[in-house]
Design an enzyme around this catalytic site. Structure first.
Site, PDB file in Angstrom:
ATOM      1  N   CYS A   2       0.727  -1.155  -0.029  1.00 40.14           N
ATOM      2  CA  CYS A   2       0.020   0.033   0.049  1.00 40.14           C
ATOM      3  C   CYS A   2       0.933   1.474  -0.092  1.00 40.14           C
ATOM      4  O   CYS A   2       2.004   1.168   0.469  1.00 40.14           O
ATOM      5  CB  CYS A   2      -0.961  -0.065   1.215  1.00 40.14           C
ATOM      6  SG  CYS A   2      -1.779  -1.423   1.296  1.00 40.14           S
ATOM      7  N   ARG A  27       4.795  -0.066  -6.106  1.00 38.21           N
ATOM      8  CA  ARG A  27       5.034  -0.796  -4.969  1.00 38.21           C
ATOM      9  C   ARG A  27       3.790  -1.951  -5.021  1.00 38.21           C
ATOM     10  O   ARG A  27       3.937  -3.024  -4.183  1.00 38.21           O
ATOM     11  CB  ARG A  27       4.743   0.126  -3.689  1.00 38.21           C
ATOM     12  CG  ARG A  27       5.593   1.179  -3.798  1.00 38.21           C
ATOM     13  CD  ARG A  27       5.139   2.123  -2.534  1.00 38.21           C
ATOM     14  NE  ARG A  27       5.124   1.596  -1.184  1.00 38.21           N
ATOM     15  CZ  ARG A  27       6.096   1.365  -0.425  1.00 38.21           C
ATOM     16  NH1 ARG A  27       7.308   1.919  -0.799  1.00 38.21           N
ATOM     17  NH2 ARG A  27       6.023   0.689   0.737  1.00 38.21           N
ATOM     18  N   TRP A  75      -2.987  -2.660  -1.476  1.00 39.00           N
ATOM     19  CA  TRP A  75      -2.776  -4.106  -1.732  1.00 39.00           C
ATOM     20  C   TRP A  75      -3.720  -4.876  -0.741  1.00 39.00           C
ATOM     21  O   TRP A  75      -3.249  -4.787   0.414  1.00 39.00           O
ATOM     22  CB  TRP A  75      -1.124  -4.087  -1.655  1.00 39.00           C
ATOM     23  CG  TRP A  75      -0.592  -5.171  -2.235  1.00 39.00           C
ATOM     24  CD1 TRP A  75      -0.261  -5.395  -3.834  1.00 39.00           C
ATOM     25  CD2 TRP A  75      -0.392  -6.529  -1.629  1.00 39.00           C
ATOM     26  NE1 TRP A  75       0.333  -6.835  -3.671  1.00 39.00           N
ATOM     27  CE2 TRP A  75      -0.002  -7.397  -2.416  1.00 39.00           C
ATOM     28  CE3 TRP A  75      -0.584  -6.911  -0.188  1.00 39.00           C
ATOM     29  CZ2 TRP A  75       0.593  -8.597  -2.232  1.00 39.00           C
ATOM     30  CZ3 TRP A  75      -0.188  -8.193  -0.174  1.00 39.00           C
ATOM     31  CH2 TRP A  75       0.247  -9.262  -0.984  1.00 39.00           C
ATOM     32  N   ASN A 101      -1.756   2.036   6.212  1.00 40.49           N
ATOM     33  CA  ASN A 101      -0.657   0.955   5.622  1.00 40.49           C
ATOM     34  C   ASN A 101      -0.638   0.038   6.628  1.00 40.49           C
ATOM     35  O   ASN A 101      -0.267   0.596   7.726  1.00 40.49           O
ATOM     36  CB  ASN A 101       0.797   1.604   5.140  1.00 40.49           C
ATOM     37  CG  ASN A 101       0.566   2.099   3.531  1.00 40.49           C
ATOM     38  OD1 ASN A 101      -0.706   2.226   3.034  1.00 40.49           O
ATOM     39  ND2 ASN A 101       1.628   2.789   3.152  1.00 40.49           N
ATOM     40  N   GLY A 102      -0.419  -1.150   6.588  1.00 36.85           N
ATOM     41  CA  GLY A 102      -0.021  -2.041   7.582  1.00 36.85           C
ATOM     42  C   GLY A 102      -1.369  -2.896   8.130  1.00 36.85           C
ATOM     43  O   GLY A 102      -2.334  -2.724   7.280  1.00 36.85           O
ATOM     44  N   GLU A 480      18.577 -17.173  -8.532  1.00 32.27           N
ATOM     45  CA  GLU A 480      18.146 -16.060  -8.616  1.00 32.27           C
ATOM     46  C   GLU A 480      17.733 -15.952 -10.015  1.00 32.27           C
ATOM     47  O   GLU A 480      16.762 -15.248 -10.490  1.00 32.27           O
ATOM     48  CB  GLU A 480      19.314 -14.833  -8.440  1.00 32.27           C
ATOM     49  CG  GLU A 480      19.219 -13.554  -8.646  1.00 32.27           C
ATOM     50  CD  GLU A 480      17.955 -12.835  -7.859  1.00 32.27           C
ATOM     51  OE1 GLU A 480      17.667 -13.422  -7.059  1.00 32.27           O
ATOM     52  OE2 GLU A 480      17.717 -11.535  -8.560  1.00 32.27           O
ATOM     53  N   LYS A 484      14.074 -14.518 -10.895  1.00 33.65           N
ATOM     54  CA  LYS A 484      13.898 -13.512 -12.040  1.00 33.65           C
ATOM     55  C   LYS A 484      12.943 -14.251 -13.229  1.00 33.65           C
ATOM     56  O   LYS A 484      11.803 -13.132 -13.525  1.00 33.65           O
ATOM     57  CB  LYS A 484      15.199 -12.919 -12.398  1.00 33.65           C
ATOM     58  CG  LYS A 484      15.788 -11.860 -12.768  1.00 33.65           C
ATOM     59  CD  LYS A 484      15.808 -10.575 -11.657  1.00 33.65           C
ATOM     60  CE  LYS A 484      14.794 -10.841 -10.448  1.00 33.65           C
ATOM     61  NZ  LYS A 484      15.330 -10.282  -9.328  1.00 33.65           N
ATOM     62  N   GLU A 487       9.180 -14.541 -11.636  1.00 36.07           N
ATOM     63  CA  GLU A 487       8.392 -13.348 -11.198  1.00 36.07           C
ATOM     64  C   GLU A 487       7.945 -12.739 -12.419  1.00 36.07           C
ATOM     65  O   GLU A 487       6.745 -12.165 -12.239  1.00 36.07           O
ATOM     66  CB  GLU A 487       9.177 -12.704 -10.133  1.00 36.07           C
ATOM     67  CG  GLU A 487      10.139 -12.015 -10.455  1.00 36.07           C
ATOM     68  CD  GLU A 487      11.106 -11.335  -9.323  1.00 36.07           C
ATOM     69  OE1 GLU A 487      10.324 -11.033  -8.296  1.00 36.07           O
ATOM     70  OE2 GLU A 487      12.518 -11.242  -9.283  1.00 36.07           O
ATOM     71  N   HIS A 503      18.946 -36.839  -7.036  1.00 31.57           N
ATOM     72  CA  HIS A 503      18.330 -37.417  -5.955  1.00 31.57           C
ATOM     73  C   HIS A 503      16.903 -37.172  -5.886  1.00 31.57           C
ATOM     74  O   HIS A 503      16.059 -37.140  -4.880  1.00 31.57           O
ATOM     75  CB  HIS A 503      19.101 -36.637  -4.885  1.00 31.57           C
ATOM     76  CG  HIS A 503      20.513 -37.053  -4.500  1.00 31.57           C
ATOM     77  ND1 HIS A 503      20.734 -38.193  -4.304  1.00 31.57           N
ATOM     78  CD2 HIS A 503      21.511 -36.407  -4.863  1.00 31.57           C
ATOM     79  CE1 HIS A 503      21.931 -38.361  -4.187  1.00 31.57           C
ATOM     80  NE2 HIS A 503      22.649 -36.739  -4.769  1.00 31.57           N
ATOM     81  N   LYS A 603       6.543  -4.400  -4.490  1.00 33.07           N
ATOM     82  CA  LYS A 603       8.070  -3.947  -4.548  1.00 33.07           C
ATOM     83  C   LYS A 603       8.508  -4.128  -2.883  1.00 33.07           C
ATOM     84  O   LYS A 603       9.738  -4.526  -2.703  1.00 33.07           O
ATOM     85  CB  LYS A 603       8.454  -2.433  -4.873  1.00 33.07           C
ATOM     86  CG  LYS A 603       9.780  -2.134  -4.777  1.00 33.07           C
ATOM     87  CD  LYS A 603      10.453  -2.900  -5.996  1.00 33.07           C
ATOM     88  CE  LYS A 603      12.135  -2.494  -6.062  1.00 33.07           C
ATOM     89  NZ  LYS A 603      13.037  -3.697  -6.677  1.00 33.07           N
TER      90      LYS A 603
HETATM   91  C1  F6R Z   1      12.825 -10.200  -6.177  1.00 38.09           C
HETATM   92  C2  F6R Z   1      12.860  -9.235  -5.282  1.00 38.09           C
HETATM   93  C3  F6R Z   1      12.383  -9.910  -3.851  1.00 38.09           C
HETATM   94  C4  F6R Z   1      13.224  -9.039  -3.001  1.00 38.09           C
HETATM   95  C5  F6R Z   1      12.593  -9.435  -1.618  1.00 38.09           C
HETATM   96  C6  F6R Z   1      13.218  -8.769  -0.536  1.00 38.09           C
HETATM   97  O1  F6R Z   1      13.055  -9.751  -7.781  1.00 38.09           O
HETATM   98  O2  F6R Z   1      12.975  -7.898  -5.683  1.00 38.09           O
HETATM   99  O3  F6R Z   1      12.574 -11.196  -3.979  1.00 38.09           O
HETATM  100  O4  F6R Z   1      14.483  -9.196  -3.017  1.00 38.09           O
HETATM  101  O5  F6R Z   1      11.297  -9.164  -1.631  1.00 38.09           O
HETATM  102  O6  F6R Z   1      13.330  -7.236  -0.600  1.00 38.09           O
HETATM  103  P1  F6R Z   1      14.085  -6.174   0.271  1.00 38.09           P
HETATM  104  O7  F6R Z   1      15.411  -6.473  -0.284  1.00 38.09           O
HETATM  105  O8  F6R Z   1      13.557  -5.000  -0.260  1.00 38.09           O
HETATM  106  O9  F6R Z   1      14.182  -6.405   1.667  1.00 38.09           O
END
Ligand code: F6R
Length: 608
Positions: A2, A27, A75, A101-102, A480, A484, A487, A503, A603
């Site tokens: 949010c 976000r 959100w 928010n929260g 990673e 990537k 997502e 395994h 985000k």
């Molecule tokens: C993936 C991504 C997330 C963040 C995770 C932690 O592309 O961006 O997996 O890495 O949500 O976020 P931060 O680094 O902001 O704590």
């Protein structure tokens, strides 16, 4: 997740609120709304879905007049995404409007109390309960009513409040969810994220937990939740608003991938003096000498950086490192004490699990070091020590440049610790530092080859399942690369330590399955290639990623090869991540996905 904005001043509030909310779109959200006060009358406008619909509904704000207002992107947590559940929420009397928010954890209890006193509710949200409780306590002074109500709230929240009986005034309250006040000549602002303020000001004050701000056109006052006045610092934000533009690129993600060489320079150069990683001011010599073990705690991609950092720190500084997911750390009764350094890695600095892990570590006596990208963020404020990545604002939900900046910073930490512990010889130290300084230029070479990666993506974007395999740091890179890809492209993808295939997982491999074999780590290339041969023998197509010097060897086994320049082993991940980011980006592009704002993702993850 949010987003909150608020404005009171000389200008019409609605266009400012809508522009501010637009800056927070990255976000993640599923509904949006604004509430504006005009001469003691309140107008609320909300929509489910994209902000563009709210713009349409309010004629770009022109249909909602007034100079004081609050706005929100929601959100969904309590209740589905819908117009009724979206914010702002208004108390039954129509006097108090609120954005939030929260989560207010004890809202059911408070709601029952209000129902017993005859109040009725129109939404399923905890936020409406907050609006009603504040209204319930209102006796002619909104500040008093807010203070009384927030003392009863349990949970994490940031609130923006307006009361139509007190025109021109806004209240902002923070408790474990970010809130920032901004000062400009045309009035005063608040927002949950500095991105919403940058178009108006770079002079800000970060609210701390349980603090309340009262904003009027020409003044802002701060109070504790018991209404003791407090003095707050005005701070200057380094980022400028241009950093939040796409700069001519189609997507923020692509722009951010391309920015990586510069981001590495910005992050590491200030920490290198006379050919040495200079961190004594942050991590004291005494602390390094007494260090028994080190924890790295993070979520998602930041956690993946932690795995690579573990390999590098253990290899160079011979200090045992445990890497733990933040959401697990809190509940695993971690063995930490005053001789433990706990490193929390977080781009946003607001990830709830990471922040709570930090608190847990501190309570157990550990020293905490935040590796954070956002200045003034909760983790930056709460950690004992902070090192900043200088990635600038990262707007695409999928992290790229912040990941690379974190990775580079952890190499410097490994070098510094190794030097202090006397576990590295001069030649190796110089070689690694030299290799780190060469990374930006080598990254540039990889980025120039993007057309080839785009061609590979075109060949493979129809796949339904893609596996990533690798050993050691290549395994961490597999995690990673796979994250990537899934997502942003929504392709099902898994990452495995190459040696684990036999395994169990190899049973999933069938004719045509794409396996991306990461073999950047030269001492393990042969081993990983033998695993690549196993999957190929079962019908898989193998796309390998390897250092230039072993390209030929690798191309005997793989169907296709992406290469990176040779460098010291410790720096290989900093280069190898680029083709993986580009591959994910182009695959998502061919699949027509919403690359910067993938479905269901936010985000900054500010709930557990
Ligand atoms: C993936 C991504 C997330 C963040 C995770 C932690 O592309 O961006 O997996 O890495 O949500 O976020 P931060 O680094 O902001 O704590």
């Amino acid at each position: 997740m949010c987003g909150i904005v608020g404005y009171t001043g000389d200008k019409q509030a609605s266009p400012i609120l809508l522009d501010g909310l637009e800056k927070l779109e990255y976000r993640g959200y599923d509904s949006a709304g604004i509430a504006v006060e005009n001469g003691g009358k309140l107008t609320v406008s909300k929509t489910k879905g994209r902000l563009a619909l709210l713009r349409e509904k309010t004629e770009n704000g022109a249909a909602v007049q007034g100079v004081t207002g609050i706005g929100h992107t929601r959100w969904a947590t309590h209740g589905k995404p819908s117009e009724e559940n979206s914010h702002p929420h208004v108390s039954e009397s129509g006097r108090v409007a609120i954005v939030h928010n929260g989560i207010i954890e004890n809202y059911m209890e408070l709601k029952q109390m209000l129902l017993n006193r005859g109040r009725s509710f129109v939404s399923e949200t905890d936020t409406e309960v907050a609006a009603q409780l504040i209204d319930f306590y209102y006796e002619g002074d909104i500040l008093q009513a807010v203070a009384k109500a927030v003392r009863e709230f349990e949970g994490n929240y940031a609130l923006g409040i307006l009361c139509v009986d007190e025109p021109g005034k806004l209240i902002a309250v923070r408790n474990h969810a970010p809130l920032i006040v901004g000062y400009a000549l045309d009035g005063n602002y608040f927002a949950s994220d500095v991105m919403a303020l940058l178009a108006h000001t770079r002079s800000v004050t970060y609210l701390a937990d349980e603090e309340i701000a009262v904003l009027e056109k020409t003044q802002v006052h701060y109070y504790s939740s018991f209404l003791d006045p407090i003095e707050k610092k005005v701070e200057r934000v380094e980022w400028d608003s241009a950093a939040a533009d796409k700069g001519g690129y189609e997507h923020f993600m692509f722009k951010e991938i391309m920015e990586q060489p510069e981001v590495i320079r910005r992050t590491v150069l200030p920490l290198i003096r006379d050919g040495r990683a200079e961190m004594e001011q942050i991590i004291s010599k005494a602390m390094v000498a007494n260090m028994k073990r080190l924890f790295i705690v993070a979520c998602g991609s930041s956690y993946h950086v932690g795995i690579i950092a573990k390999y590098n720190i253990e290899k160079l500084a011979r200090i045992p490192v445990e890497v733990v997911l933040a959401s697990e750390f809190r509940y695993c009764d971690p063995i930490v004490d005053e001789n433990t350094l706990v490193i929390l890695i977080s781009q946003s600095g607001e990830t709830t699990d990471t922040l709570e892990a930090l608190r847990e570590a501190k309570e157990r006596g550990a020293t905490t070091l935040g590796i954070v990208n956002v200045e003034g963020s909760s983790i930056a404020k709460a950690a004992d020590l902070v090192l900043y990545t200088k990635a600038g604002p990262e707007i695409a939900v999928a992290t790229t440049k912040a990941y690379s900046a974190q990775l580079a910073l952890t190499v410097l930490i490994a070098l510094y610790l190794a030097e202090q512990r006397g576990t590295i010889d001069q030649a190796t130290y110089d070689e690694i530092l030299g290799a780190l300084l060469a990374v930006p230029e080598q990254m540039g070479t990889i980025l120039e080859q993007k057309a080839y990666i785009q061609y590979l993506a075109y060949q493979h974007f129809h796949n339904d399942d893609i596996f990533f395999i690798g050993r050691n740091v290549d395994y961490a890179l597999s995690l990673e690369g796979s994250l990537k890809l899934k997502e942003i492209s929504y392709i099902h993808s898994e990452a495995y330590a190459a040696g684990e295939l036999k395994h169990g997982t190899i049973s999933l491999v069938e004719d045509g399955t794409l396996v991306i074999a990461i073999a950047s780590c030269r001492r393990l290339t042969e081993k990983t290639l033998s695993n690549a041969m196993e999957v190929r023998a079962r019908g898989a197509q193998v796309l390998a990623l390897a250092a230039e010097s072993v390209k030929e060897e690798v191309s005997h086994v793989a169907d296709q090869v992406m290469t990176i320049p040779d460098t010291h082993d410790v720096l290989l991940p900093s280069l190898a991540i680029l083709p993986l980011q580009l591959f994910a980006y182009y695959v998502a592009l061919y699949r027509g996905c919403d690359i910067d704002k993938p479905r269901n993702l936010a985000k900054s993850v500010t709930v557990e």
